[in-house]
Design a protein around this motif. Structure first.
Motif, PDB file in Angstrom:
ATOM      1  N   SER A 129       0.848  -1.194   0.000  1.00 58.77           N
ATOM      2  CA  SER A 129       0.000   0.000   0.000  1.00 58.77           C
ATOM      3  C   SER A 129       0.881   1.241   0.000  1.00 58.77           C
ATOM      4  O   SER A 129       2.053   1.190   0.376  1.00 58.77           O
ATOM      5  N   GLY A 130       0.312   2.369  -0.449  1.00 52.16           N
ATOM      6  CA  GLY A 130       1.042   3.631  -0.433  1.00 52.16           C
ATOM      7  C   GLY A 130       2.013   3.755  -1.596  1.00 52.16           C
ATOM      8  O   GLY A 130       1.896   3.092  -2.619  1.00 52.16           O
ATOM      9  N   HIS A 131       3.003   4.611  -1.394  1.00 53.43           N
ATOM     10  CA  HIS A 131       3.935   4.986  -2.461  1.00 53.43           C
ATOM     11  C   HIS A 131       5.328   5.092  -1.844  1.00 53.43           C
ATOM     12  O   HIS A 131       5.554   5.913  -0.941  1.00 53.43           O
ATOM     13  N   ARG A 132       6.253   4.266  -2.305  1.00 54.68           N
ATOM     14  CA  ARG A 132       7.623   4.275  -1.771  1.00 54.68           C
ATOM     15  C   ARG A 132       8.599   4.720  -2.849  1.00 54.68           C
ATOM     16  O   ARG A 132       8.562   4.231  -3.975  1.00 54.68           O
ATOM     17  N   ILE A 133       9.474   5.667  -2.491  1.00 55.09           N
ATOM     18  CA  ILE A 133      10.503   6.160  -3.403  1.00 55.09           C
ATOM     19  C   ILE A 133      11.855   6.041  -2.710  1.00 55.09           C
ATOM     20  O   ILE A 133      12.019   6.469  -1.564  1.00 55.09           O
TER      21      ILE A 133
END
Length: 259
Positions: free
Chosen positions: A200-204
């Motif tokens: 889930s979410g957004h990882r950079i």
């Protein structure tokens, strides 16, 4: 490059002190050859993320095709391509090379002289995970920039030379690492690893592949086994055990024949 605004104070102090003990004071080594430490300030992570988003927005609006980080990542960008090359050179030379000189001397850590710097993105409408692989680097820096996410753990499975890259994994080589924004992990490029699904979410993440032309030239003439390869070390120990067992057997038989 503004160190006081980029780095957390403890990391910056360790680099300025520039001793093995100062480095060991700020790092943990949860598994052999994997070093974890707090590195980037929250404000810098947010500023870099904003710059990346602006670049991606321009790429989309201009319908401009860009080079993605590597053959495995379909999302993210090569930072050297839009103004970060000089900054990343200084990051490698002034901050990663001192650490690598201490922790990765056997793979050219003290002679790092080029880099490939990029960001990778995971999450919905992005890459989900990353398969088992090794990096085209001597030393890899991996720093989580954010944002909110779950999952995405790195899994490590032992360091291997080219000959043994696909060999099995020993139990002591298994290690999973959970990302946290601003936290860095430093490891050999030949340390086999991958990334689990970001659920889930957004990882950079910011990646810096650091390379040594001196080490790569020396490898061309290397005849003995590389000391950093887990499988080479196991084979050497097995040969030593076999040789000792053979000599002991010969000694035992000679003793019995003379008794």
């Amino acid at each position: 490059m503004n160190p006081t605004k980029f780095f957390v104070p403890a990391f910056l102090k360790a680099i300025n002190d520039n001793t093995e003990q100062s480095f060991r004071n700020i790092v943990s080594e949860p598994s052999p050859g994997i070093f974890v430490f707090e590195m980037l300030q929250k404000d810098f992570c947010e500023a870099l993320l904003e710059e990346i988003e602006n670049f991606e927005k321009w790429v989309t609006e201009a319908k401009f095709r860009i080079m993605r980080p590597n053959t495995m990542n379909k999302y993210g960008a090569v930072l050297d391509d839009f103004g970060f090359e000089t900054m990343l050179d200084k990051l490698m030379e002034g901050f990663i090379r001192p650490l690598s000189r201490v922790f990765f001397a056997e793979v050219g850590g003290s002679t790092l002289d080029s880099h490939h710097g990029f960001v990778v993105e995971y999450g919905q409408d992005r890459d989900v995970d990353l398969g088992f692989h090794v990096d085209d680097s001597e030393v890899t820096l991996n720093v989580c920039l954010g944002k909110q996410f779950s999952g995405g753990e790195l899994f490590f499975r032992g360091t291997r030379c080219e000959k043994h890259v696909n060999t099995g994994t020993q139990s002591e080589e298994i290690f999973d690492y959970s990302h946290a924004p601003g936290q860095a992990v430093l490891h050999r490029g030949r340390h086999r690893h991958g990334s689990r699904a970001t659920t889930s979410g957004h990882r950079i993440n910011l990646l810096l592949w650091c390379r040594s032309s001196v080490f790569r030239e020396m490898k061309r003439y290397q005849k003995d086994f590389p000391s950093w390869c887990g499988e080479c070390n196991r084979e050497k120990k097995e040969r030593q055990r076999s040789s000792i067992a053979t000599r002991l057997d010969i000694f035992r038989r000679e003793s019995e024949s003379t008794a």
